[in-house]
Design a protein around this motif. Structure first.
Motif, PDB file in Angstrom:
ATOM      1  N   PHE A 113       8.542 -35.757 -29.008  1.00 23.86           N
ATOM      2  CA  PHE A 113       8.271 -37.185 -28.993  1.00 23.86           C
ATOM      3  C   PHE A 113       8.087 -37.968 -30.346  1.00 23.86           C
ATOM      4  N   ALA A 114       8.115 -39.279 -30.437  1.00 22.56           N
ATOM      5  CA  ALA A 114       7.985 -39.874 -31.603  1.00 22.56           C
ATOM      6  C   ALA A 114       6.304 -39.838 -31.888  1.00 22.56           C
ATOM      7  N   PRO A 115       5.901 -40.088 -32.988  1.00 18.86           N
ATOM      8  CA  PRO A 115       4.499 -40.144 -33.291  1.00 18.86           C
ATOM      9  C   PRO A 115       3.848 -41.210 -32.438  1.00 18.86           C
ATOM     10  N   GLY A 116       2.679 -41.050 -31.794  1.00 16.49           N
ATOM     11  CA  GLY A 116       1.912 -42.142 -31.058  1.00 16.49           C
ATOM     12  C   GLY A 116       2.742 -42.336 -29.676  1.00 16.49           C
ATOM     13  N   GLU A 117       3.591 -41.707 -29.346  1.00 18.16           N
ATOM     14  CA  GLU A 117       4.254 -41.956 -28.129  1.00 18.16           C
ATOM     15  C   GLU A 117       4.128 -40.623 -26.992  1.00 18.16           C
ATOM     16  N   CYS A 118       4.250 -40.854 -25.842  1.00 17.53           N
ATOM     17  CA  CYS A 118       4.052 -39.477 -24.845  1.00 17.53           C
ATOM     18  C   CYS A 118       5.132 -39.562 -24.031  1.00 17.53           C
ATOM     19  N   PHE A 119       6.394 -40.003 -24.447  1.00 16.74           N
ATOM     20  CA  PHE A 119       7.695 -40.059 -23.933  1.00 16.74           C
ATOM     21  C   PHE A 119       8.938 -40.335 -24.858  1.00 16.74           C
ATOM     22  N   ARG A 120       9.873 -40.059 -24.368  1.00 16.91           N
ATOM     23  CA  ARG A 120      11.019 -40.287 -25.300  1.00 16.91           C
ATOM     24  C   ARG A 120      12.177 -40.861 -24.054  1.00 16.91           C
ATOM     25  N   ALA A 172      11.233 -46.923 -30.600  1.00 16.56           N
ATOM     26  CA  ALA A 172      10.476 -48.421 -30.513  1.00 16.56           C
ATOM     27  C   ALA A 172      11.092 -49.194 -31.511  1.00 16.56           C
ATOM     28  N   GLY A 173      11.261 -50.373 -31.187  1.00 17.61           N
ATOM     29  CA  GLY A 173      11.810 -51.620 -32.166  1.00 17.61           C
ATOM     30  C   GLY A 173      13.343 -51.340 -32.310  1.00 17.61           C
ATOM     31  N   GLY A 174      13.974 -50.569 -31.287  1.00 15.40           N
ATOM     32  CA  GLY A 174      15.443 -50.605 -31.215  1.00 15.40           C
ATOM     33  C   GLY A 174      15.971 -49.627 -32.207  1.00 15.40           C
ATOM     34  N   ARG A 175      15.184 -48.669 -32.810  1.00 15.24           N
ATOM     35  CA  ARG A 175      15.883 -47.587 -33.520  1.00 15.24           C
ATOM     36  C   ARG A 175      16.573 -46.529 -32.941  1.00 15.24           C
ATOM     37  N   ARG A 176      17.813 -46.162 -33.129  1.00 16.19           N
ATOM     38  CA  ARG A 176      18.419 -45.274 -32.473  1.00 16.19           C
ATOM     39  C   ARG A 176      18.752 -43.860 -33.261  1.00 16.19           C
ATOM     40  N   ILE A 177      18.646 -42.671 -32.771  1.00 13.69           N
ATOM     41  CA  ILE A 177      18.857 -41.431 -33.595  1.00 13.69           C
ATOM     42  C   ILE A 177      19.522 -40.685 -32.290  1.00 13.69           C
ATOM     43  N   GLY A 178      20.495 -40.043 -33.104  1.00 18.26           N
ATOM     44  CA  GLY A 178      21.388 -38.928 -32.215  1.00 18.26           C
ATOM     45  C   GLY A 178      20.687 -37.730 -31.713  1.00 18.26           C
ATOM     46  N   ALA A 231      13.940 -49.823 -24.231  1.00 21.14           N
ATOM     47  CA  ALA A 231      14.707 -49.515 -25.106  1.00 21.14           C
ATOM     48  C   ALA A 231      14.690 -50.438 -26.525  1.00 21.14           C
ATOM     49  N   ASP A 232      14.242 -51.546 -26.367  1.00 16.61           N
ATOM     50  CA  ASP A 232      14.062 -52.328 -27.754  1.00 16.61           C
ATOM     51  C   ASP A 232      12.699 -52.870 -27.800  1.00 16.61           C
ATOM     52  N   ALA A 233      11.715 -52.478 -27.021  1.00 13.32           N
ATOM     53  CA  ALA A 233      10.461 -52.955 -27.068  1.00 13.32           C
ATOM     54  C   ALA A 233       9.753 -52.288 -28.149  1.00 13.32           C
ATOM     55  N   SER A 234       8.317 -52.799 -28.616  1.00 12.57           N
ATOM     56  CA  SER A 234       7.603 -52.248 -29.484  1.00 12.57           C
ATOM     57  C   SER A 234       6.643 -51.086 -28.914  1.00 12.57           C
ATOM     58  N   CYS A 235       5.934 -50.414 -29.675  1.00 14.89           N
ATOM     59  CA  CYS A 235       5.352 -49.146 -29.242  1.00 14.89           C
ATOM     60  C   CYS A 235       4.312 -49.496 -27.930  1.00 14.89           C
ATOM     61  N   LEU A 236       3.754 -50.157 -28.409  1.00 11.47           N
ATOM     62  CA  LEU A 236       2.542 -50.723 -27.150  1.00 11.47           C
ATOM     63  C   LEU A 236       3.398 -51.384 -25.992  1.00 11.47           C
ATOM     64  N   ALA A 237       4.305 -51.970 -26.122  1.00  6.34           N
ATOM     65  CA  ALA A 237       5.025 -52.820 -24.788  1.00  6.34           C
ATOM     66  C   ALA A 237       5.832 -51.500 -24.164  1.00  6.34           C
ATOM     67  N   ARG A 238       6.227 -50.626 -24.894  1.00  9.53           N
ATOM     68  CA  ARG A 238       7.128 -49.463 -24.185  1.00  9.53           C
ATOM     69  C   ARG A 238       5.831 -48.909 -23.405  1.00  9.53           C
ATOM     70  N   THR A 239       4.776 -48.432 -23.881  1.00  6.95           N
ATOM     71  CA  THR A 239       3.680 -47.666 -23.010  1.00  6.95           C
ATOM     72  C   THR A 239       3.369 -48.530 -21.824  1.00  6.95           C
ATOM     73  N   GLY A 240       3.313 -49.885 -21.841  1.00  3.22           N
ATOM     74  CA  GLY A 240       2.947 -50.660 -20.560  1.00  3.22           C
ATOM     75  C   GLY A 240       4.369 -50.761 -19.744  1.00  3.22           C
ATOM     76  N   LEU A 241       5.315 -50.444 -20.280  1.00  2.29           N
ATOM     77  CA  LEU A 241       6.684 -50.433 -19.285  1.00  2.29           C
ATOM     78  C   LEU A 241       6.866 -49.114 -18.795  1.00  2.29           C
ATOM     79  N   LEU A 242       6.296 -48.159 -19.258  1.00  5.99           N
ATOM     80  CA  LEU A 242       6.312 -46.681 -18.749  1.00  5.99           C
ATOM     81  C   LEU A 242       5.283 -46.837 -17.724  1.00  5.99           C
ATOM     82  N   LEU A 243       4.208 -47.374 -17.612  1.00  3.59           N
ATOM     83  CA  LEU A 243       3.173 -47.496 -16.543  1.00  3.59           C
ATOM     84  C   LEU A 243       4.010 -48.342 -15.504  1.00  3.59           C
TER      85      LEU A 243
END
Length: 295
Positions: free
Chosen positions: A10-17, A33-39, A149-161
């Motif tokens: 997982f990316a630093p600070g996250e518990c998911f990908r 987070a922030g819309g970054r894309r990695i193959g 997919a395009d949210a900030s790190c904090l917002a993504r955690t909320g969306l996971l829940l």
């Protein structure tokens, strides 16, 4: 098959990908987070497992789904939640399109201590056998994943829940457990590669004559050890696994094509029409022709 153990980071600070693919599920983009894309290179078409739970949605395409001891066909808006260490595989028939969310919430994770989070244990327990959701739930889940997919790190955690709450609240009559038994891919390093080679051989060659003796030879185990290990890690015997793979493929052809029943019987790997009809009726409750006539 023995199980390929996928190492997920997982990316630093996250518990998911969060992963997105278009074309084939082994070629993905990690949406960070922030819309970054990695193959990312995936292993979805190989029998595999991982410690992380996984939520997968196929937006388009079709193929065969293998989850624990379950074998079945999938199509558009197929939506499945998989528990930790549950072996699985998706054999795609052509191009597909979808999302994958992989996450790990250990009992000591701070999110597990939030108010109401304890209610998720029922959902996680059901996912140990693979949990299939109605397309209506899939449609709502896609909206959350697109926002994530395009949210900030904090917002993504909320969306996971939010997503987990959506799955938890899905009507029980619109959810189905896939695997009849609890199958966990905890194999030792010595047996995993050999079992993996056998199962992958079955998934790729089940339309051909497959013999137990050849499977045993490929595994480099004794017959007794192979049979015991195969049941332990797929939930069924070698013969049953091969038969179910053939029947799932045949079911897809019966319901989605106009191929003759006789052609389907032999093309899916059965040695006689009689054996095919008997096995098909026992598995699905209808003879192939009768099922086709209900379309």
């Amino acid at each position: 098959m023995g199980i390929l153990l996928e190492n997920i980071r997982f990316a630093p600070g996250e518990c998911f990908r969060l992963l997105r693919w278009q074309g084939k599920s082994h070629t993905l983009e990690s949406r960070e987070a922030g819309g970054r894309r990695i193959g990312v290179t995936g292993v979805g078409e190989r029998w595999h497992s991982h410690a992380e739970m996984e939520f997968t949605i196929f937006l388009r395409g079709s193929g065969m789904r293998y989850v624990g001891d379950h074998v079945g066909a999938f199509g558009a808006m197929d939506c499945v939640l998989l528990g930790s260490h549950l072996p699985h595989c998706w054999m795609e028939a052509g191009r597909t399109d979808g999302w994958v969310l992989q996450f790990h919430l250990a009992p000591e994770h701070p999110l597990r201590r939030l108010g109401g989070a304890g209610e998720l244990q029922r959902l996680f327990a059901a996912a140990e056998r693979g949990l299939h959701f109605h397309p209506a739930t899939a449609q709502r889940a896609v909206v959350v994943l697109e926002q994530m997919a395009d949210a900030s790190c904090l917002a993504r955690t909320g969306l996971l829940l939010e997503l987990l709450a959506l799955l938890h609240d899905a009507p029980r009559k619109q959810t189905t457990k896939l695997s009849q038994a609890r199958v966990f891919a905890e194999v030792n390093a010595a047996t995993r590669p050999r079992l993996e080679a056998v199962v992958q051989w079955v998934l790729e060659q089940f339309t051909e004559p497959l013999k137990l003796d050849e499977a045993v030879q490929r595994s480099a185990m004794s017959r007794a050890t192979f049979c015991r290990q195969f049941v332990r890690h797929t939930g069924k015997t070698f013969i049953a696994f091969v038969t179910d793979a053939r029947l799932a493929c045949a079911h897809q052809w019966v319901t989605q094509t106009h191929r003759s029943i006789t052609d389907i019987a032999f093309a899916s790997g059965f040695s006689s029409l009689t054996r095919f009809n008997t096995a098909f009726r026992a598995k699905f409750g209808h003879a192939p022709r009768a099922l086709r006539n209900t379309r």
